[in-house]
Scaffold this motif. Structure first.
Motif, short mmCIF file in Angstrom:
data_model
loop_
_atom_site.label_atom_id
_atom_site.label_comp_id
_atom_site.label_asym_id
_atom_site.label_seq_id
_atom_site.Cartn_x
_atom_site.Cartn_y
_atom_site.Cartn_z
N MET C 78 0.93 -1.17 0.04
CA MET C 78 -0.04 -0.07 0.05
C MET C 78 1.00 1.33 0.05
O MET C 78 1.90 1.39 0.71
CB MET C 78 -0.85 0.08 1.24
CG MET C 78 -1.57 1.39 1.77
SD MET C 78 -2.89 1.63 0.78
CE MET C 78 -4.30 1.19 1.81
N VAL C 79 0.84 2.22 -1.10
CA VAL C 79 1.72 3.02 -1.09
C VAL C 79 1.00 4.18 -0.57
O VAL C 79 -0.24 4.58 -0.99
CB VAL C 79 2.14 3.40 -2.62
CG1 VAL C 79 3.02 4.58 -2.70
CG2 VAL C 79 2.57 2.08 -3.20
N VAL C 80 1.64 5.07 0.35
CA VAL C 80 1.00 6.10 0.82
C VAL C 80 1.82 7.55 0.44
O VAL C 80 3.11 7.53 0.22
CB VAL C 80 0.85 6.31 2.54
CG1 VAL C 80 -0.15 5.09 2.74
CG2 VAL C 80 2.16 6.19 3.07
N GLY C 81 1.03 8.70 0.33
CA GLY C 81 1.92 9.94 -0.12
C GLY C 81 2.72 10.57 0.95
O GLY C 81 3.79 11.02 0.78
N ASP C 82 1.99 10.51 2.15
CA ASP C 82 2.84 11.35 3.34
C ASP C 82 3.91 10.46 4.12
O ASP C 82 3.52 9.17 3.93
CB ASP C 82 1.58 11.69 4.34
CG ASP C 82 1.04 12.78 4.04
OD1 ASP C 82 1.25 13.49 2.92
OD2 ASP C 82 -0.44 12.76 4.16
N PRO C 83 4.78 10.83 4.90
CA PRO C 83 5.65 10.15 5.64
C PRO C 83 4.68 9.17 6.64
O PRO C 83 3.65 9.73 6.86
CB PRO C 83 6.35 11.35 6.28
CG PRO C 83 6.23 12.40 5.68
CD PRO C 83 5.02 12.26 4.81
N ILE C 84 5.60 8.07 6.64
CA ILE C 84 4.88 7.04 7.61
C ILE C 84 5.22 7.33 9.00
O ILE C 84 6.40 7.55 9.12
CB ILE C 84 5.43 5.77 7.23
CG1 ILE C 84 4.61 5.47 6.06
CG2 ILE C 84 4.53 4.54 8.44
CD1 ILE C 84 5.12 4.01 5.25
N PRO C 85 4.43 7.55 9.87
CA PRO C 85 4.83 7.86 11.38
C PRO C 85 5.79 6.72 11.98
O PRO C 85 5.71 5.44 11.58
CB PRO C 85 3.35 8.14 12.07
CG PRO C 85 2.39 7.27 11.21
CD PRO C 85 3.03 7.32 9.93
N ARG C 86 6.49 7.09 12.87
CA ARG C 86 7.12 6.23 13.58
C ARG C 86 6.55 5.12 14.31
O ARG C 86 5.46 5.23 14.75
CB ARG C 86 8.04 6.69 14.59
CG ARG C 86 9.35 7.43 14.04
CD ARG C 86 10.39 7.80 15.23
NE ARG C 86 11.46 8.32 14.47
CZ ARG C 86 12.30 7.82 13.95
NH1 ARG C 86 12.53 6.54 13.79
NH2 ARG C 86 13.42 8.51 13.40
N VAL C 87 6.94 3.78 14.38
CA VAL C 87 6.29 2.71 14.84
C VAL C 87 7.26 1.75 15.20
O VAL C 87 8.24 1.48 14.52
CB VAL C 87 5.22 1.94 13.68
CG1 VAL C 87 5.75 1.52 12.42
CG2 VAL C 87 4.13 1.16 14.36
N SER C 88 6.90 0.86 16.31
CA SER C 88 8.03 -0.12 16.65
C SER C 88 7.77 -1.42 16.46
O SER C 88 6.54 -1.67 16.08
CB SER C 88 8.25 0.19 18.05
OG SER C 88 6.96 -0.09 18.66
N VAL C 89 8.63 -2.26 16.09
CA VAL C 89 8.34 -3.65 15.82
C VAL C 89 7.71 -4.32 16.96
O VAL C 89 7.92 -4.18 18.07
CB VAL C 89 9.93 -4.15 15.41
CG1 VAL C 89 9.89 -5.95 15.13
CG2 VAL C 89 10.48 -3.54 14.25
N GLY C 90 6.84 -5.03 16.29
CA GLY C 90 6.17 -5.81 17.39
C GLY C 90 4.55 -5.01 17.69
O GLY C 90 3.63 -5.46 18.25
N ALA C 91 4.55 -3.86 17.30
CA ALA C 91 3.23 -3.07 17.74
C ALA C 91 2.13 -3.75 17.11
O ALA C 91 2.02 -4.23 15.91
CB ALA C 91 3.49 -1.68 17.24
N ASP C 92 0.96 -3.59 17.59
CA ASP C 92 -0.45 -3.98 17.07
C ASP C 92 -0.75 -3.28 15.88
O ASP C 92 -0.58 -2.13 15.96
CB ASP C 92 -1.33 -4.02 18.36
CG ASP C 92 -1.02 -5.40 19.17
OD1 ASP C 92 -0.44 -6.01 18.89
OD2 ASP C 92 -1.51 -4.80 20.51
N ALA C 93 -1.44 -4.04 15.04
CA ALA C 93 -1.88 -3.58 13.89
C ALA C 93 -3.32 -4.05 13.46
O ALA C 93 -3.60 -5.32 14.19
CB ALA C 93 -1.04 -3.36 12.83
N SER C 94 -4.23 -3.86 12.63
CA SER C 94 -5.06 -4.75 12.21
C SER C 94 -5.39 -4.39 10.52
O SER C 94 -4.98 -3.22 10.14
CB SER C 94 -6.32 -4.49 12.76
OG SER C 94 -7.10 -3.21 12.51
#
Lengths: 464, 611, 308
Positions: C78-94
């Motif tokens: 999935m390509v996004v136009g804006d910078p991707i916010p910082r996120v840490s490995v192992g964080a939850d997502a869905s």
């Protein structure tokens, strides 16, 4: 027919409604946004006609191609009466045609000085009276393959740099630079001015001629390219170029005239603007190579006479399009101030015409303060000139911009579309005849010169 | 990975797995030597270039760090390798385009600190290089924008091999003054996305011009002269300028979409008013934006994707323009591997142009479905023809009947499918594939609205409180082609296209600003039937129902039946189901097909001559 | 903005953080995963220009790359136009119900792109001319494949040259997961090979090549999840369907003469440390194999183009 956009990753250039651009952003489609603004008022219809001229694109390619591929070489130094069609009683001057009545202080001063130099009058009053009476014929330098800085007055006995274009065979001339301070080109005509001019005719000119005969032609294109990389922009800073020129000439000067070598080299090397004049002739011969291409909207001359600012366009022959010359904005010497400044004057805008001077400001950080700005403004000035020019010079490059070529070849239609006027670096002459230089700065040409040229181009478009 | 060179998500991301140490992506060789004594760190990094002056500064900073004895950070030219070798570093093989790092520190800690500082400094250089060009001086013309991306999009839009590099050395011209290391600056990616990315991925640019009409010519011409396709959203461009642009485009291999081109989709990217469509086999050449949107949305609802929609402008098929762009667009789609079927959507062309188009169509290798409005076809039947040509049976088109007053919860709608055979499916099932097949009996797949009406619930006569006798039908449209189609389908009524130039001068398009249409809806007298289009997608009102629904509810309350043609795809940002729900909850009968909506509205108005 | 850095124990925050909504362009390979009902996921890797999410699901792609436009457009991206916010490995997502949620960020697709666009018909003569050009460009490049000189790589080359399914599969099984990094060299080679066989086979009407692609794909995807990294396994699944990154697709178009080959190949070779070179090697083996199969090669000892 295949359209690459159908299979590649799409990039979009957007001009206009921002909401359409934002919709692309939301789709992560990369884009470049054009900061579009309406053209100069009243140019809409002329623009449409000129842009639609089927000859334009090819004509401009040809014209700017010749401008940037010309190979100016300094071939000789000779007296004006030998090389120019300059009968006694005719003087050349900077800028578009002017009469004594409309001439500004420094122009009048220089004309008086030339009258004295040529022995056409005994003193200042007599000279002024003769000039006012129309006893001297005035013609623009540009009509004689010549350019002159500031007042640009050329008379028979002055010595000229002769520059030949090794590519297209043209020739152009420019006088020898007198140095700074009280000098003829700034309208000074005192005894020291006339005395120096006589020395230049008796010593400097002949010695340089002899030296050049020994060296053979000097490649000014290469010299200018090097000087740009050494911090010159070739209009208000010529220090590197002058040094390079003197370095090339010095051995031959010594060989040709050992007895005079010291004074000649001291004079040339002591004047940081010594190269301005051969540089201007190099620009002139390059711009002349681009003249007379039917349909071309390329500016081939920008010049001021202290009253009017005029431009000439490749597709419109020798016609001048003028507007009032502005007063430069800059720094002043000593106690002088803006009130002492004369409106813009001189043919030295031939440097901007050829992609140097104000167009190459980003190359000359050393003088940005002198012309009233900081380095980032200099870079901005050069960058904005890419908007109104047809090409990037293949040889004249700016190290600070990643060796990008200087913006070169002003297009009248782009000036009208963007409203951006050429950035000109210039010296400022005193308003009163005989004052000399009072400062240096930046000046914008009048938009009306360009809109008038555009209107003429529109008239010249053949009816389909 | 990308942390250091600015590019990211490459395949080798050793930094994350920790398999080979954190510099794996940029280093071809790393050596660390020294036990107890001084520690040497030698690295050869590939794919990075910095100018020599910047690197000298980096070396200087590193040399000044506590515990660092020597630091050489330089491009691995013979000269620089020699310098490092003289300092006693053991160097692995490298090429002059590689970056050489040689550090000598008192101990491991100092070496680690120096390496970290090095990364920070190099990252700073990358950012500086990247930021320089793009940000501060936005281009003022399309021409300047093209120049900014020079070497990328050149003639024909294909990146050229020589566009990859920019020679930075001034040697040739300057007679010996040159970038000392004769380097070239690789234009790959960090900041100038257009320049970099375009180098090898075959990316191509398009100009989207929406400046005021009288000024659009100049910007469009910039694109065309550079061989770049251009979409001209602007209207009010003189026809002679259009012809000139299109002729010039033939010479430069470009394509002019427009003027007055409201819709295009290129490889899924929607330009102007466009829907979120799945990629697929159908290419559409459209002389009508909303017409193309209707066809594409119906195809999308039927699960069939669209490769591209190339708009050509409403005038392209006139005698003056001669279909210049239509012919080019047909050719381009014919050559496009993703396009298996072409649909040509237009109002009927000028007769001589029709002949030229027909000839061109016959020569194409790709099958073409031609839809000429007004010649007995409507957009819905066109979409169905396209589906059949692809071997797909058209579904029953989704529709959402009004929720009668008092019944507010959409979830509890009665099963209208039962009450009105051939009528409206339950909203909850208004998804292709899940719809009861209402159209089976009707050739062309269009459910017979007459049946729905006779089923009772939607019969105008059965609506409580409405005057009997023939009513008038008011078409209040934002899409020109949709308006024309509805007029044709309904047979009579008063139709207004509020997207017409006459209504948009000095104000936003009705797809963005509904004010004029709201006024018109409020003015429909009791007893008349109102028929509206609502177009979803990029560029359109982010929530059209928000302002329309109250106006619809008011109209319904005073006895004006409202029918809405809701043109949108399942993926549209506004949310097709949510918009449909809001509109039906306000009392409108909602149809995904404009033709069905018009037919239904005409029935409600009691017309007999509905097509 | 910081996303997903709260301690993992604190699953339900007292107050839901403000959601940030963003949109982008998604590969159609993700459509099924995105449109099915919401599933939990976790951040597998995070870089300034991209985040990899592992979705707890059996369907592929089970790893989704969320990347900015400057990153390589992987087929599962999935390509996004804006910078991707910082996120840490192992964080939850869905992922699901049309939305990718990473911390407080909600991402929706406003555009769909095809990671396996049809190449269209390709002229075998042109392809045959392109092979030596590509070989020379690859040989000249300083970017070397990770498995140069490796026996399994050689075996794959030979197996494909002879259209020997058995040797091909033997080699492929050795190559899955072989090499260091997030996408081991062996996987990249195989991905390049699968994509080339499928697209160039289809483009030239070489049924045997597509057949070979089908079988090799089945062999390498069968237990890929257990044998290599999650991202690499997903990319193999994508390659099995002919889905590839923009750089790979550009080289295929270059081979088919639809754009210039050299810049496209240059760009591919720059990918990663060895990834680009590995993919290019796989493409070469595939191209060579397609040409051999067209020539009626395939009998033991009959392969003529083993030089890829």
């Amino acid at each position: 027919m295949t359209l690459p956009m159908l299979s590649g990753e799409l990039h979009v250039i957007t001009a206009g409604t921002e909401v359409l651009g934002e919709a692309l952003d939301a789709q992560a489609v990369p884009r470049v946004t054009v900061d579009w603004r309406p053209p100069l008022p009243g140019t809409e219809d002329d623009l449409a006609r000129v842009l639609a001229d089927p000859r334009r694109a090819a004509a401009n390619d040809r014209a700017v191609g010749r401008l940037t591929s010309a190979r100016p070489q300094l071939v000789a130094v000779r007296p004006a009466h030998e090389v120019l069609d300059l009968p006694p009683g005719t003087f050349l001057h900077a800028g578009p045609p002017i009469t004594w009545e409309r001439a500004s202080g420094p122009m009048r001063g220089a004309l008086i000085g030339a009258t004295l130099l040529e022995g056409l009058a005994a003193d200042e009053e007599e000279a002024a009276a003769r000039l006012a009476a129309g006893a001297v014929r005035l013609e623009p330098c540009h009509h004689h393959r010549t350019v002159g800085p500031m007042a640009g007055v050329v008379s028979r006995s002055m010595w000229m740099f002769e520059v030949r274009d090794a590519e297209y065979g043209g020739t152009a001339y420019c006088s020898l630079n007198e140095g700074l301070g009280k000098v003829l080109r700034y309208g000074a005509y005192g005894p020291e001015v006339i005395g120096r001019l006589r020395w230049m005719g008796e010593v400097l000119g002949p010695v340089l001629r002899a030296a050049l005969e020994l060296t053979g032609p000097l490649d000014l294109r290469a010299l200018i390219a090097q000087a740009l990389q050494m911090g010159d922009e070739l209009h208000n800073r010529n220090r590197a170029a002058t040094s390079l020129l003197v370095r090339e000439l010095a051995p031959a000067v010594v060989e040709a005239a050992p007895g005079r070598a010291a004074e000649v080299l001291r004079f040339a090397g002591g004047n940081d603007h010594f190269f301005l004049n051969p540089g201007m002739a190099a620009c002139k011969v390059s711009a002349d190579a681009a003249r007379d291409v039917p349909g071309s909207t390329l500016v081939v001359a920008m010049a001021r006479n202290g009253t009017d600012f005029g431009v000439q366009v490749s597709g419109l022959g020798d016609r001048w399009f003028t507007g009032p010359a502005g007063v430069p904005d800059g720094l002043y010497l000593g106690a002088y101030g803006p009130a002492d400044a004369n409106p813009d004057i001189g043919d030295s805008t031939i440097t901007e015409t050829a992609g140097l001077g104000g167009f190459a400001m980003a190359a000359a950080p050393a003088i940005v303060r002198f012309v009233g700005g900081d380095v980032s403004e200099a870079v901005a000035a050069t960058r904005s000139m890419y908007e109104i020019t047809l090409a990037e010079h293949p040889a004249y490059q700016i190290p600070g911009l990643g060796f990008r070529g200087t913006p070169v070849g002003v297009d009248v239609t782009l000036v009208a579309r963007t409203g951006l006027l050429p950035t000109v670096n210039t010296g400022i002459a005193g308003r009163v005849a005989g004052t000399g230089q009072v400062g240096a700065g930046l000046v914008s040409p009048p938009a009306s010169a360009f809109t008038a040229a555009l209107a003429a181009l529109a008239e010249a478009v053949p009816v389909a | 990975m990308g942390g250091r060179d600015g590019r990211a998500a490459e395949h080798d991301v050793a930094a994350v797995t920790g398999v080979t140490g954190e510099h794996d992506d940029v280093m071809a060789a790393t050596g660390v030597t020294g036990e107890g004594g001084p520690v040497d760190v030698v690295q050869i990094r590939t794919g990075t270039y910095h100018d020599s002056v910047s690197l000298m500064r980096v070396s200087q900073v590193l040399s000044g760090l506590p515990g660092v004895k020597a630091a050489v950070v330089a491009m691995a030219t013979e000269l620089n390798r020699g310098i490092a070798a003289e300092l006693g570093f053991a160097l692995p093989g490298s090429g002059p385009a590689d970056l050489l790092v040689a550090l000598r520190a008192d101990d491991e800690d100092a070496a680690g600190r120096a390496a970290a500082e090095l990364d920070r400094l190099l990252a700073g250089l990358a950012v500086r290089t990247a930021g320089r060009a793009a940000a501060d001086h936005p281009p003022r013309t399309v021409r300047a924008a093209l120049r900014e991306t020079a070497g990328v999009t050149g003639a024909g839009g294909v990146s050229r091999a020589d566009g990859t590099y920019r020679e930075t050395a001034g040697a040739s011209a300057a007679g010996g003054v040159s970038g000392a290391d004769g380097t070239r600056e690789e234009a790959t990616g960090t900041g100038e996305a257009l320049t970099g990315d375009a180098a090898g991925t075959g990316s191509a640019a398009l100009a989207l011009v929406s400046v005021p009409g009288p000024h659009a010519f100049a910007e469009a011409l910039d694109a065309v002269e550079a061989g770049l396709p251009v979409m001209i959203f602007s209207d009010n461009m003189p026809v002679e300028q259009e012809v000139l642009l299109k002729r010039r485009a033939e010479q430069t291999g470009s394509l002019v979409m427009g003027p007055d081109c409201g819709t295009a989709v290129v490889g899924g990217a929607g330009l102007g008013f466009a829907n979120v469509l799945r990629p697929g086999p159908v290419g559409i050449v459209a002389a009508s934006g909303t017409g193309a949107q209707q066809v594409a949305c119906l195809l999308d609802l039927a699960g069939v994707g669209v490769s591209h929609i190339l708009g050509v402008g409403g005038r392209d098929l006139s005698a003056e323009v001669g279909g210049l762009s239509t012919l080019r667009a047909l050719d381009a789609l014919d050559a496009d591997p993703a396009t298996r079927l072409i649909a040509l959507v237009s109002k009927p062309p000028a007769p001589e142009v029709a002949e030229a188009v027909r000839e061109a169509v016959d020569k194409l290798a790709t099958p073409v479905v031609t839809v000429l409005l007004g010649s007995g076809e409507d957009l819905t039947s066109a979409a169905e023809s396209v589906l059949r040509a692809l071997g797909t049976e058209p579904p029953a088109w989704p529709s959402w009947p009004a929720i009668p007053t008092g019944e507010t919860s959409p979830g509890e709608t009665r099963d209208t499918g039962e009450a009105a055979p051939g009528g409206f499916p339950d909203a909850g099932e208004a998804i292709p594939g899940g719809i009861p097949d209402s159209g089976e009996a009707v050739p062309g797949g269009i459910p017979d609205a007459g049946e729905a009406a006779s089923g009772g619930i939607l019969d105008a006569g059965s609506r409580p409180g409405l005057p009997s006798g023939p009513a008038s039908l008011r078409g209040i449209y934002s899409g020109g082609t949709l308006c024309a189609e509805a007029r044709l389908v309904a047979g009579s009524g008063e139709f207004t296209d509020y997207g017409d130039d006459a209504y948009t001068r000095g104000r936003a398009h009705p797809m963005i600003d509904p004010a004029l249409r709201l006024e018109a809806l409020a003015a429909v007298p009791r007893g008349d039937v109102a028929l509206l289009d609502v177009v979803l997608g990029h560029g359109a009102d982010p929530d059209p129902a928000a302002r329309l629904a109250p106006a619809i509810a008011a109209a319904v309350a005073r006895g004006v039946p409202v029918v809405v043609a809701l043109v949108g795809s399942a993926g549209d940002p506004q949310g097709l189901p949510a918009q449909a729900e809001a509109l039906r909850a306000a009392g409108a009968d909602v149809f995904a097909s404009n033709a069905l909506a018009a037919r239904h509205a005409a029935r409600l108005a009691g017309f007999r001559s509905v097509r | 903005m910081t996303v997903g850095t709260r301690p993992r124990t604190q699953r339900v925050p007292a107050r839901a953080p403000a959601r940030t909504h963003a949109t982008g362009a998604a590969s159609t390979a993700l459509r099924r995963t995105l449109e099915s009902s919401r599933r939990p996921a976790r951040v597998l890797a995070a870089f300034p220009a991209g985040v990899y999410l592992e979705v707890r699901a059996d369907l592929e792609p089970h790893v989704i790359a969320v990347v900015t436009g400057e990153a390589t457009r992987l087929p599962n991206a999935m390509v996004v136009g804006d910078p991707i916010p910082r996120v840490s490995v192992g964080a939850d997502a869905s992922v699901g119900d049309g939305v990718i949620e990473i911390g407080s960020l909600s991402l929706r697709a406003h555009r769909w792109w095809d990671p396996a666009p049809p190449l269209g018909p390709a002229d075998p003569v042109r392809l045959a001319q392109a092979l030596p050009v590509m070989t020379e460009l690859c040989d000249r490049s300083p970017k070397r494949p990770g498995l140069e000189g490796n026996g399994a790589a050689g075996l794959l080359t030979e197996g494909c040259a002879e259209a020997s399914l058995l040797r091909g599969i033997m080699a492929a099984e050795q190559l899955v997961g072989l090499g260091p990094g997030l996408t081991p060299s062996g996987d990249d080679m195989l991905a390049g090979l699968l994509v080339a066989l499928r697209h160039l086979g289809t483009a030239t009407g070489t049924g045997r090549a597509v057949w070979l692609a089908d079988w090799l794909a089945a062999a390498v995807t069968f237990d890929a999840r257990g044998r290599t990294t999650p991202i690499s396994a997903t990319l193999l699944h994508c390659a099995a369907r002919g889905e590839a990154s923009g750089e790979v697709l550009a080289v295929l178009r270059g081979l088919a003469g639809r754009q210039s080959l050299e810049p496209a190949l240059h760009r591919l070779l720059q990918l990663g440390h060895t990834s680009g070179a590995d993919l290019a090697w796989g493409l070469r083996i595939g191209l060579s194999s397609v040409l051999d199969l067209r020539d009626g090669g395939g009998e033991p000892g009959g392969g003529g183009r083993g030089r890829a």
